[in-house]
Enzyme design. Structure first.
Site: not given
Length: 460
Positions: A387, A390, A424, A446
């Site tokens: 998606g 970072e 992010e 996460e």
């Protein structure tokens, strides 16, 4: 060099092989293999004989072979026995040059594949200087690169009594004659190079033990590929509706273990270092990386080399760079927070440019810790496996996760963009500034960002 594969006891004609960069079939080159039993054997690639190097007797049940180019040092095992299971070491030597080594294993189905993939810790990196000139040209798509790695030797047991340095590399051609090692300012003999494809290891063998505490400098030239597999330094394409052209860019995705596809490195998250990046590009393209560009050199009539300032200390998986023809947008008074993408999609990136600085300001207050970089770039990448990613100072997004405007998108798209951007940006602190030691703790990264993203999205 060959990769390992599973076998079972009793299997017929199992093969173990390593492959050299040049032909072995001349008088100045030899092929030796160390068997799991501890026996060193010489391989006669013409007659097929396999001889014990100590007793000189012919070993029954084994046959040496090579390929048409004479580059393969191979062993055929007539019938696999228990003593045949384990690691084999190939040594391909030259009377005048450096040795090449290869490591390959035969494992039964119970053992599966190689599991001990961690780097030894006898060399710890401190600084990288990475120079990359990508050729984004159909039927080429290669990168001419070099890397200089500075680090220290640690007093930790290793596989070669301090007479080697182990790095990661994958899908990269190493110019072995270019490798140099300097210890405390003095050159050290590079005796040979080894490859362990199961572990993605590049092993540099040196002619003397490296002293614990020594300052080491390594130089390597290489050529890598700009593949289309969404990993490493890869290529992506999009259709520009303004010009009716298909454009190709080069971008990166290094998490979790793909920095090694772009350049030789110590590619584990706890081996943080400072990275200085030099990126080549044509006159009609620009480059982006984690830090600010501080200089630009003209290489020739077509290519420039962009020089980036040294990074903060960080993991290899957070390094990033892009070579493209992207345009950018930013919110008023926030010139240090730019969002990049194809020129025909810039209007759809304005929302991300508007909310990004607000979320960073909120996180600085929430964490009571200033964002440690001088700038933040975000980029919409046409082909992207996750998606978003970072990368510190250069976050990359699948374009569908960052594009939004009030005319063409639903409210659910706006909410999606807000939560992904907030997620992010949360990683810039937790994940980038504070990093897990190994990937089995990725859930901490996460889990935290997945919680904080709702706080960040709520304020916009």
């Amino acid at each position: 060099m060959g990769r390992s594969y599973p076998v079972e006891e009793g299997d017929k004609d199992a093969r173990v092989w390593c492959r050299a960069t040049e032909s072995i079939l001349d008088n100045s080159r030899i092929c030796i293999m160390n068997l799991p039993s501890g026996i060193d054997v010489s391989m006669n690639l013409t007659s097929g004989e396999v001889n014990d190097l100590v007793t000189l007797r012919i070993l029954e049940g084994y046959t040496a072979y090579t390929d048409e180019e004479g580059r393969t040092c191979g062993l055929i095992i007539d019938e696999v026995m228990t003593e045949d299971l384990g690691q084999y070491t190939c040594q391909i030597g030259s009377a005048t040059g450096r040795f090449q080594f290869g490591f390959v294993s035969l494992l039964n189905n119970e053992e599966g594949f190689v599991k001990d993939v961690r780097l030894p810790r006898h060399f710890v990196p401190e600084n990288y200087l990475i120079s990359l000139i990508p050729f984004i040209i159909p039927d080429n798509y290669t990168v001419k690169g070099s890397v200089d790695i500075d680090g220290k030797v640690e007093m930790i047991e290793n596989m070669c009594n301090w007479q080697c340095i182990v790095l990661h590399t994958r899908d990269t051609y190493i110019a072995e004659d270019s490798i140099t090692v300097i210890e405390n300012g003095l050159p050290v003999l590079v005796a040979g190079t080894g490859y362990d494809l199961d572990r993605d290891f590049l092993i540099i063998f040196v002619g003397k033990p490296l002293l614990p505490g020594s300052e080491i400098k390594i130089h390597i030239d290489f050529v890598s590929q700009i593949q289309d597999n969404l990993a490493g330094f890869y290529r992506s394409s999009y259709f520009n509706t303004f010009t009716n052209e298909t454009k190709t860019i080069a971008t990166t995705q290094f998490e979790s273990t793909d920095a090694r596809r772009a350049f030789p490195c110590l590619d584990e998250p706890d081996l943080k270092a400072v990275f200085t990046v030099w990126l080549g590009h044509t006159r009609d393209t620009i480059t982006l990386s984690n830090m600010n560009m501080v200089d630009q050199w003209e290489l020739d009539a077509e290519y420039f080399l962009d020089i980036y300032q040294p990074s903060v200390k960080m993991s290899t998986y957070l390094l990033a760079f892009i070579v493209s023809d992207f345009s950018f947008t930013f919110a008023p008074d926030h010139e240090r927070f730019m969002v990049w993408g194809p020129e025909d999609r810039i209007s759809e990136l304005k929302y991300a440019a508007e909310i990004g600085p607000k979320i960073i300001n909120y996180y600085e207050e929430l964490f009571d810790y200033k964002f440690p970089l001088d700038k933040m770039d975000m980029a919409a990448v046409p082909d992207f496996q996750s998606g978003a990613m970072e990368n510190w100072g250069l976050i990359t997004y699948r374009d569908t996760n960052i594009l939004y405007d009030e005319v063409n998108y639903a409210e659910s798209n706006r909410m999606r963009v807000a939560t992904v951007v907030a997620h992010e940006l949360a990683h810039q602190w937790f994940g980038n500034l504070v990093t897990m030691k190994w990937w089995n703790d990725l859930w901490l990264n996460e889990g935290f960002a997945s919680y904080i993203e709702y706080l960040g999205a709520d304020i916009v």
